[in-house]
Motif scaffolding. Structure first.
Motif, PDB file in Angstrom:
ATOM      1  N   UNK A 459      -2.331  -0.113 -13.837  1.00 25.58           N
ATOM      2  CA  UNK A 459      -3.308  -0.971 -13.137  1.00 25.58           C
ATOM      3  C   UNK A 459      -2.931  -1.093 -11.660  1.00 25.58           C
ATOM      4  N   UNK A 460      -1.625  -1.291 -11.408  1.00 21.48           N
ATOM      5  CA  UNK A 460      -1.149  -1.488 -10.026  1.00 21.48           C
ATOM      6  C   UNK A 460      -1.461  -0.278  -9.158  1.00 21.48           C
ATOM      7  N   UNK A 461      -1.191   0.931  -9.660  1.00 20.93           N
ATOM      8  CA  UNK A 461      -1.391   2.125  -8.821  1.00 20.93           C
ATOM      9  C   UNK A 461      -2.871   2.510  -8.742  1.00 20.93           C
ATOM     10  N   UNK A 462      -3.634   2.280  -9.820  1.00 16.22           N
ATOM     11  CA  UNK A 462      -5.069   2.616  -9.782  1.00 16.22           C
ATOM     12  C   UNK A 462      -5.813   1.655  -8.836  1.00 16.22           C
ATOM     13  N   UNK A 463      -5.350   0.412  -8.769  1.00 15.98           N
ATOM     14  CA  UNK A 463      -5.945  -0.558  -7.837  1.00 15.98           C
ATOM     15  C   UNK A 463      -5.837  -0.052  -6.399  1.00 15.98           C
ATOM     16  N   UNK A 464      -4.662   0.494  -6.074  1.00 16.28           N
ATOM     17  CA  UNK A 464      -4.422   1.035  -4.721  1.00 16.28           C
ATOM     18  C   UNK A 464      -5.411   2.164  -4.428  1.00 16.28           C
ATOM     19  N   UNK A 465      -5.672   3.005  -5.446  1.00 15.37           N
ATOM     20  CA  UNK A 465      -6.590   4.123  -5.262  1.00 15.37           C
ATOM     21  C   UNK A 465      -8.037   3.678  -5.127  1.00 15.37           C
ATOM     22  N   UNK A 466      -8.474   2.760  -5.987  1.00 16.52           N
ATOM     23  CA  UNK A 466      -9.883   2.331  -5.948  1.00 16.52           C
ATOM     24  C   UNK A 466     -10.202   1.535  -4.678  1.00 16.52           C
ATOM     25  N   UNK A 467      -9.184   0.830  -4.163  1.00 14.77           N
ATOM     26  CA  UNK A 467      -9.389   0.052  -2.928  1.00 14.77           C
ATOM     27  C   UNK A 467      -9.200   0.907  -1.667  1.00 14.77           C
ATOM     28  N   UNK A 468      -8.862   2.187  -1.864  1.00 17.14           N
ATOM     29  CA  UNK A 468      -8.679   3.135  -0.754  1.00 17.14           C
ATOM     30  C   UNK A 468      -7.634   2.659   0.276  1.00 17.14           C
ATOM     31  N   UNK A 469      -6.520   2.154  -0.242  1.00 22.21           N
ATOM     32  CA  UNK A 469      -5.473   1.626   0.649  1.00 22.21           C
ATOM     33  C   UNK A 469      -4.562   2.723   1.193  1.00 22.21           C
ATOM     34  N   UNK A 470      -4.716   3.950   0.682  1.00 20.96           N
ATOM     35  CA  UNK A 470      -3.816   5.036   1.103  1.00 20.96           C
ATOM     36  C   UNK A 470      -4.533   6.063   1.972  1.00 20.96           C
ATOM     37  N   UNK A 471      -5.641   5.659   2.615  1.00 22.15           N
ATOM     38  CA  UNK A 471      -6.456   6.644   3.332  1.00 22.15           C
ATOM     39  C   UNK A 471      -5.734   7.295   4.513  1.00 22.15           C
ATOM     40  N   UNK A 472      -4.657   6.632   4.993  1.00 18.25           N
ATOM     41  CA  UNK A 472      -3.971   7.195   6.168  1.00 18.25           C
ATOM     42  C   UNK A 472      -2.783   8.079   5.802  1.00 18.25           C
ATOM     43  N   UNK A 473      -2.368   8.070   4.540  1.00 21.19           N
ATOM     44  CA  UNK A 473      -1.155   8.821   4.218  1.00 21.19           C
ATOM     45  C   UNK A 473      -1.471  10.244   3.762  1.00 21.19           C
ATOM     46  N   UNK A 474      -0.507  11.113   3.923  1.00 19.33           N
ATOM     47  CA  UNK A 474      -0.678  12.518   3.578  1.00 19.33           C
ATOM     48  C   UNK A 474      -0.790  12.665   2.055  1.00 19.33           C
ATOM     49  N   UNK A 475      -1.679  13.558   1.587  1.00 19.15           N
ATOM     50  CA  UNK A 475      -1.935  13.738   0.140  1.00 19.15           C
ATOM     51  C   UNK A 475      -0.650  14.125  -0.603  1.00 19.15           C
ATOM     52  N   UNK A 476       0.164  14.983   0.017  1.00 15.45           N
ATOM     53  CA  UNK A 476       1.373  15.447  -0.676  1.00 15.45           C
ATOM     54  C   UNK A 476       2.452  14.373  -0.776  1.00 15.45           C
ATOM     55  N   UNK A 477       2.214  13.216  -0.127  1.00 15.91           N
ATOM     56  CA  UNK A 477       3.202  12.123  -0.208  1.00 15.91           C
ATOM     57  C   UNK A 477       2.775  11.008  -1.169  1.00 15.91           C
ATOM     58  N   UNK A 478       1.595  11.166  -1.800  1.00 17.07           N
ATOM     59  CA  UNK A 478       1.078  10.135  -2.707  1.00 17.07           C
ATOM     60  C   UNK A 478       2.030   9.909  -3.883  1.00 17.07           C
ATOM     61  N   UNK A 493       8.349  -8.186  -7.874  1.00 15.28           N
ATOM     62  CA  UNK A 493       7.158  -8.908  -8.369  1.00 15.28           C
ATOM     63  C   UNK A 493       6.940  -8.678  -9.868  1.00 15.28           C
ATOM     64  N   UNK A 494       7.987  -8.865 -10.642  1.00 16.16           N
ATOM     65  CA  UNK A 494       7.906  -8.659 -12.097  1.00 16.16           C
ATOM     66  C   UNK A 494       6.835  -9.564 -12.728  1.00 16.16           C
ATOM     67  N   UNK A 495       6.683 -10.782 -12.164  1.00 17.02           N
ATOM     68  CA  UNK A 495       5.685 -11.725 -12.702  1.00 17.02           C
ATOM     69  C   UNK A 495       4.250 -11.200 -12.553  1.00 17.02           C
ATOM     70  N   UNK A 496       4.002 -10.421 -11.485  1.00 15.30           N
ATOM     71  CA  UNK A 496       2.672  -9.823 -11.275  1.00 15.30           C
ATOM     72  C   UNK A 496       2.392  -8.803 -12.383  1.00 15.30           C
ATOM     73  N   UNK A 497       3.393  -7.968 -12.687  1.00 14.51           N
ATOM     74  CA  UNK A 497       3.242  -6.953 -13.734  1.00 14.51           C
ATOM     75  C   UNK A 497       3.033  -7.602 -15.100  1.00 14.51           C
ATOM     76  N   UNK A 498       3.733  -8.711 -15.340  1.00  9.06           N
ATOM     77  CA  UNK A 498       3.570  -9.434 -16.621  1.00  9.06           C
ATOM     78  C   UNK A 498       2.132  -9.954 -16.749  1.00  9.06           C
ATOM     79  N   UNK A 499       1.620 -10.504 -15.640  1.00  7.52           N
ATOM     80  CA  UNK A 499       0.235 -11.006 -15.645  1.00  7.52           C
ATOM     81  C   UNK A 499      -0.759  -9.880 -15.920  1.00  7.52           C
ATOM     82  N   UNK A 500      -0.553  -8.737 -15.251  1.00  9.89           N
ATOM     83  CA  UNK A 500      -1.456  -7.594 -15.448  1.00  9.89           C
ATOM     84  C   UNK A 500      -1.415  -7.114 -16.893  1.00  9.89           C
ATOM     85  N   UNK A 501      -0.206  -7.097 -17.469  1.00 10.12           N
ATOM     86  CA  UNK A 501      -0.020  -6.669 -18.861  1.00 10.12           C
ATOM     87  C   UNK A 501      -0.769  -7.589 -19.817  1.00 10.12           C
TER      88      UNK A 501
END
Length: 526
Positions: A459-478, A493-501
Motif C-alpha cells: 500500500x505504501x509504495x503503490x500510494x507513492x505511484x498513484x500520487x505521482x510523487x516520483x515524477x522527478x526521479x530517474x526510472x532506473x532508480x525507482x 513509522x511502524x505504527x503507520x504500517x500497522x494501521x495500513x495492515x
C-alpha cells in the motif's frame, strides 16, 4: 483375443463358463478379456457401478469408467505387468477415496494419498474423504469478501483474490505461472506465524520429478512446507493418476474447509489433466469431439472447480451440506473456505482454444501472463488489460481499495498512449506526464520471484505511484528508492504500517507517506 468382436465376447464366454455356480458370481466378479495401455476390458461385474473401485489378483486397483452392454472398461490406478487375459477381477463396493489428516502437512503424497517423500508413513488419525463429491449448494455459501493476499503487488492491487474464489492463471509456458502460485503459498507464512494459517495444497500434474523436487525445496527453504501438502502425479505415473490428482488435492482442501479453516489449492496444470483425460477417453473408445477431447471434458473441470467455496458461518446449517463424509461429520464447522488457483498453459497466447475458453468460463477471473512482457523484463509478466477478478474490490482491505482504485485505469491509459507514442509524433506535456507516471508505476509493480510483500508495504509504495510523487526521479532508480522507502517506514513509522495492515488509511497517514516519499526522493533526482 483382439480379433474377436466385442459382441461375440459374452456368447463365447457364456458357452465356456457353463458352470452355473460361477455364472451366478459374475455380478461380483469379472474376467479380463483384454488388457493394454492401462485399460482393462472385463466380462462380468454385472452389478458394478460407474466410478467403483475393483481389485485384481496382484492387489492392483482399478476404477470402472465404462459400463457397456456386454463388458465393463476399467482404468488401472497403478502400473502392473503381472495382469493377463483370463485373470479374475472383483468388486470392492467402494468409491475412490483418500485418507486425509493433519499430519499430511509438510509431506509429498501421490494421488492415492501415499507418502512418496521418503519420510515414512503418515502418522496420526486419518479420515476418509471421497475424491468425487457434490459442490456445496448456494444456501451453504457466503459471499467472497475476505482477501487471500498473494504478496504480489500487481495482483493484490489490481486483480484481488478472495477466499473461496477461483482465479485462473493462464499464459504460455515459461511465463511465470507456477511462480505466481508458489509466491502465493509462500506469502501465507505470515498468517501461519500469527496462528491464522491458510492450508495450502499444491497439485503437480504431469510434471517432471525434478520440477516437483525443486518446488518442494523452495517451499522448504522459505518455511512454507509447515502448512503445505504437495500432491504429485509425475509424467511417468499412470495417466489415471494424472487425471485424479486434482480431485485428491480438492478432497484434502475440503477436509480443512469443512472443519472451518481456510485452504488454498493450486492445480498445476489443468491443460495437462485434460490431455491425460483425452488419452484415456480415446482408449475407452469414447467418441472424440473438438480437438479430439471428449464431450465431457468441460464437466471434468467444472465439477472440480465448483467445489471451491466460502462456507457459511452457521455451524448447524453447515452440517447439512451435500455428501459430507461420515468420517468428519462431527467435526463440521462453518466459516471455512477453499480457494482455487487453476493454471492453464496456452499455445502462442491463444486463449480462444478449447480448454482455455472452458476454464475461463468456469472461474471467477483470470490472470493472463504474456511472453513479450516476460522477455522485456516486466515480471510478473501480467497483462492488466485482459486480466480481471470478478470479485474485485470486495476482496480487498479498505486501505488498499482506497489507494489502488485508479491504478488499473491509469495503467490502461498509459498502455494505449505508449503504443500511440511509438509513431514518433510530437507529444504535449500532459501526455508526457501520463507516459512517465505509467513507466514509474510499471517499475513499482515489478517484483522478484519468491519475495512476497507484506500488504502494508504494498500500500505504501503503490500510494507513492498513484500520487505521482516520483515524477522527478530517474526510472532506473525507482527500485532503489522503493527499498529505502520501505526500510525507512519500518524503522521510523511502524505504527503507520500497522494501521495500513488493519485497513486504516486517513489524512494523517497520507501526509506521513507523502512527506517521507518526497524527502527520500530528493537524493534520487537526476
Amino acid at each position: 483375443m483382439s480379433d474377436i468382436k466385442y459382441s461375440e465376447i459374452s456368447s463365447i464366454l457364456k458357452k465356456e463358463l457353463s458352470d452355473f455356480q460361477f455364472e451366478s458370481k459374475l455380478s461380483e466378479f469379472g474376467i479380463i478379456v483384454q488388457i493394454g495401455d492401462g485399460v482393462v476390458r472385463s466380462f462380468g461385474l454385472n452389478s458394478a457401478f460407474y466410478g467403483e473401485l475393483v481389485e485384481f489378483p496382484d492387489e492392483t486397483k482399478g476404477m470402472v469408467l465404462n459400463l457397456e452392454e456386454d463388458h465393463v472398461s476399467i482404468v488401472l490406478l497403478s502400473l502392473s505387468k503381472n495382469l493377463k487375459e483370463g485373470d479374475i477381477v472383483k468388486r470392492t463396493g467402494k468409491i475412490f477415496s483418500i485418507n486425509v489428516g493433519e499430519n499430511m502437512l509438510g509431506r509429498i503424497v501421490d494421488t492415492l494419498g501415499n507418502p512418496i517423500d521418503g519420510k515414512g508413513p503418515i502418522k496420526g488419525k486419518l479420515f476418509e474423504m471421497p475424491l468425487e463429491r457434490k459442490a456445496p449448494g448456494v444456501i451453504y455459501r457466503e459471499p467472497v469478501k475476505e482477501p487471500l493476499q498473494t504478496g504480489i503487488k500487481f495482483i493484490d492491487s489490481m486483480i484481488p483474490i478472495g477466499r473461496g474464489q477461483r482465479e485462473l492463471i493462464i499464459g504460455d509456458r515459461q511465463t511465470g505461472k507456477t511462480t505466481i502460485a508458489i509466491d502465493t503459498i509462500i506469502n501465507q507464512k505470515r498468517f501461519f506465524e500469527k496462528n491464522e494459517p491458510v492450508y495450502c495444497i499444491y497439485v503437480a500434474i504431469s510434471q517432471k520429478g525434478s520440477t516437483i523436487a525443486r518446488i518442494s525445496k523452495i517451499l522448504e527453504e522459505k518455511g512454507a512446507m509447515s502448512y503445505t501438502i504437495i500432491v504429485s502425479a509425475t509424467s511417468s505415473d499412470p495417466v489415471s493418476m494424472q487425471i485424479f490428482a486434482p480431485f485428491s488435492g480438492t478432497a484434502i482442501g475440503e477436509y480443512f474447509r469443512d472443519t472451518g479453516r481456510p485452504s488454498l489449492v493450486v492445480y498445476d496444470d489443468l491443460s495437462k489433466q485434460a490431455v491425460s483425460y483425452r488419452e484415456i477417453s480415446l482408449l475407452l473408445r469414447r467418441p472424440p469431439g473438438r480437438e479430439a477431447y471428449p464431450g465431457d471434458v468441460f464437466y471434468l473441470h467444472s465439477r472440480l472447480l465448483e467445489r471451491s467455496a466460502k462456507i457459511i458461518k452457521d455451524q448447524e446449517m453447515a452440517k447439512n451440506m451435500n455428501d459430507i463424509p461420515l468420517s468428519i461429520k462431527n467435526q463440521i464447522k462453518g466459516g471455512g473456505s477453499l480457494t482455487a488457483l487453476p493454471i492453464i498453459e496456452t499455445q502462442s497466447g491463444d486463449i480462444s482454444s478449447y480448454i482455455p475458453t472452458n476454464v475461463i468460463s468456469i472461474t471467477d477471473g483470470q490472470i493472463f501472463l504474456e511472453k513479450d512482457l516476460f522477455h522485456s523484463g516486466i515480471r510478473p509478466a501480467i497483462n492488466e488489460s485482459i486480466s480481471v477478478s470478478r470479485v474485485g474490490g470486495s476482496a480487498q482491505i479498505q486501505s488498499m481499495r482506497k489507494i489502488s482504485g485508479t491504478l488499473k485505469l491509469d495503467q490502461a491509459q498509459f498502455k494505449e498512449l505508449e503504443s500511440f507514442s511509438k509513431f514518433g509524433s510530437e507529444l504535449d506535456s500532459s501526455t508526457m506526464d501520463i507516459l512517465r507516471k505509467g513507466k514509474i508505476n510499471t517499475e513499482i509493480l515489478k517484483q522478484n520471484p519468491h519475495d512476497p510483500y507484506d500488504i502494508a508495504d504494498q500500500i505504501a509504495i503503490i500510494y507513492v505511484g498513484t500520487k505521482n510523487l516520483l515524477k522527478k526521479i530517474s526510472i532506473d532508480k525507482v527500485s532503489n528508492f522503493e527499498k529505502e522507502y520501505i526500510f525507512y517506514l519500518k524503522e521510523k513509522h511502524e505504527n503507520v504500517l500497522i494501521s495500513l495492515r488493519n485497513g486504516i488509511f486517513d489524512e494523517k497517514i497520507s501526509e506521513i507517506l507523502e512527506t517521507v516519499a518526497l524527502e527520500l526522493s530528493d537524493k534520487y533526482i537526476t
